[in-house]
Motif scaffolding. Sequence first.
Motif, PDB file in Angstrom:
ATOM      1  N   ARG A  63       0.900  -1.156   0.000  1.00  0.00           N
ATOM      2  CA  ARG A  63       0.000   0.000   0.000  1.00  0.00           C
ATOM      3  C   ARG A  63       0.932   1.198   0.000  1.00  0.00           C
ATOM      4  N   ALA A  64       0.880   1.949  -1.097  1.00  0.00           N
ATOM      5  CA  ALA A  64       1.817   3.047  -1.295  1.00  0.00           C
ATOM      6  C   ALA A  64       1.084   4.386  -1.337  1.00  0.00           C
ATOM      7  N   ARG A  65       1.839   5.426  -1.076  1.00  0.00           N
ATOM      8  CA  ARG A  65       1.311   6.788  -1.134  1.00  0.00           C
ATOM      9  C   ARG A  65       2.155   7.584  -2.111  1.00  0.00           C
ATOM     10  N   TRP A  66       1.495   8.307  -3.018  1.00  0.00           N
ATOM     11  CA  TRP A  66       2.162   9.203  -3.954  1.00  0.00           C
ATOM     12  C   TRP A  66       1.838  10.620  -3.503  1.00  0.00           C
ATOM     13  N   SER A  67       2.838  11.462  -3.408  1.00  0.00           N
ATOM     14  CA  SER A  67       2.574  12.845  -3.025  1.00  0.00           C
ATOM     15  C   SER A  67       3.544  13.775  -3.738  1.00  0.00           C
ATOM     16  N   GLY A  68       3.109  15.025  -3.874  1.00  0.00           N
ATOM     17  CA  GLY A  68       3.934  16.050  -4.494  1.00  0.00           C
ATOM     18  C   GLY A  68       3.083  17.195  -4.987  1.00  0.00           C
ATOM     19  N   VAL A  69       3.734  18.292  -5.353  1.00  0.00           N
ATOM     20  CA  VAL A  69       3.042  19.474  -5.867  1.00  0.00           C
ATOM     21  C   VAL A  69       3.228  19.521  -7.376  1.00  0.00           C
ATOM     22  N   HIS A  70       2.120  19.700  -8.092  1.00  0.00           N
ATOM     23  CA  HIS A  70       2.129  19.731  -9.561  1.00  0.00           C
ATOM     24  C   HIS A  70       2.712  21.061 -10.035  1.00  0.00           C
ATOM     25  N   GLU A  71       4.027  21.057 -10.320  1.00  0.00           N
ATOM     26  CA  GLU A  71       4.733  22.280 -10.717  1.00  0.00           C
ATOM     27  C   GLU A  71       5.323  22.218 -12.124  1.00  0.00           C
ATOM     28  N   GLY A  72       5.091  21.114 -12.830  1.00  0.00           N
ATOM     29  CA  GLY A  72       5.591  20.977 -14.196  1.00  0.00           C
ATOM     30  C   GLY A  72       4.522  20.345 -15.071  1.00  0.00           C
ATOM     31  N   ILE A  73       4.759  20.333 -16.362  1.00  0.00           N
ATOM     32  CA  ILE A  73       3.795  19.745 -17.291  1.00  0.00           C
ATOM     33  C   ILE A  73       3.704  18.239 -17.035  1.00  0.00           C
ATOM     34  N   CYS A  74       2.480  17.755 -16.926  1.00  0.00           N
ATOM     35  CA  CYS A  74       2.257  16.334 -16.665  1.00  0.00           C
ATOM     36  C   CYS A  74       1.251  15.792 -17.675  1.00  0.00           C
ATOM     37  N   PHE A  75       1.710  14.863 -18.511  1.00  0.00           N
ATOM     38  CA  PHE A  75       0.869  14.266 -19.547  1.00  0.00           C
ATOM     39  C   PHE A  75       0.159  15.344 -20.363  1.00  0.00           C
ATOM     40  N   GLY A  76       0.875  16.430 -20.631  1.00  0.00           N
ATOM     41  CA  GLY A  76       0.352  17.515 -21.451  1.00  0.00           C
ATOM     42  C   GLY A  76      -0.428  18.572 -20.690  1.00  0.00           C
ATOM     43  N   TYR A  77      -0.647  18.376 -19.400  1.00  0.00           N
ATOM     44  CA  TYR A  77      -1.407  19.345 -18.611  1.00  0.00           C
ATOM     45  C   TYR A  77      -0.460  20.305 -17.904  1.00  0.00           C
ATOM     46  N   PRO A  78      -0.724  21.626 -18.007  1.00  0.00           N
ATOM     47  CA  PRO A  78       0.158  22.618 -17.395  1.00  0.00           C
ATOM     48  C   PRO A  78       0.104  22.556 -15.872  1.00  0.00           C
ATOM     49  N   PRO A  79       1.125  23.103 -15.221  1.00  0.00           N
ATOM     50  CA  PRO A  79       1.175  23.096 -13.761  1.00  0.00           C
ATOM     51  C   PRO A  79      -0.044  23.776 -13.139  1.00  0.00           C
ATOM     52  N   THR A  80      -0.512  23.200 -12.040  1.00  0.00           N
ATOM     53  CA  THR A  80      -1.664  23.774 -11.330  1.00  0.00           C
ATOM     54  C   THR A  80      -1.280  24.265  -9.942  1.00  0.00           C
ATOM     55  N   GLY A  81      -0.171  23.781  -9.411  1.00  0.00           N
ATOM     56  CA  GLY A  81       0.179  24.080  -8.029  1.00  0.00           C
ATOM     57  C   GLY A  81      -0.607  23.229  -7.042  1.00  0.00           C
ATOM     58  N   ASN A  82      -1.451  22.334  -7.565  1.00  0.00           N
ATOM     59  CA  ASN A  82      -2.240  21.451  -6.700  1.00  0.00           C
ATOM     60  C   ASN A  82      -1.357  20.379  -6.077  1.00  0.00           C
ATOM     61  N   THR A  83      -1.753  19.929  -4.909  1.00  0.00           N
ATOM     62  CA  THR A  83      -1.015  18.894  -4.200  1.00  0.00           C
ATOM     63  C   THR A  83      -1.599  17.522  -4.510  1.00  0.00           C
ATOM     64  N   LEU A  84      -0.744  16.624  -4.937  1.00  0.00           N
ATOM     65  CA  LEU A  84      -1.112  15.230  -5.164  1.00  0.00           C
ATOM     66  C   LEU A  84      -0.925  14.486  -3.855  1.00  0.00           C
TER      67      LEU A  84
END
Length: 142
Positions: A79-100
Amino acid sequence: MRSATEQLVYDFCAHVNNREIERLREIVSPEYINHNPQVPNGADRVVEVHWHLVEAFTDFKFTIENVWESRTGSHVFTRARWSGVHEGICFGYPPTGNTLDIHSPDIWKVENGRFTEHWDELDWLAFYQTLGCASKTDPPTI
């Protein structure tokens, strides 16, 4: 003390978290089969996807919260946890600053000291909501 199979999981996390993505080739078989339709097969694709994640989420962290090994040592469940702040292009989507901040149950098959197959149930809705390409709605009132 961790078994060799359990250690593979922790090595995978360490390589991702330390941005040593190319080292994933040491523990993922070239013929790796990923049963997640969002991620292609092969060690090269595993490396590619994880480079993409650490570039899009600059503080991306992959944390193992629980590990269970099969009696034979041929499979490991996490059981894993992924976390981070969206600060770069991801799968073509621009940065949102949202927290994963999502969880993923994963099952890996291990042969000859390497991961050969993988199954997961990643929360893709939460992932795409972080990217801003899926709306967040309130649950219905019952």
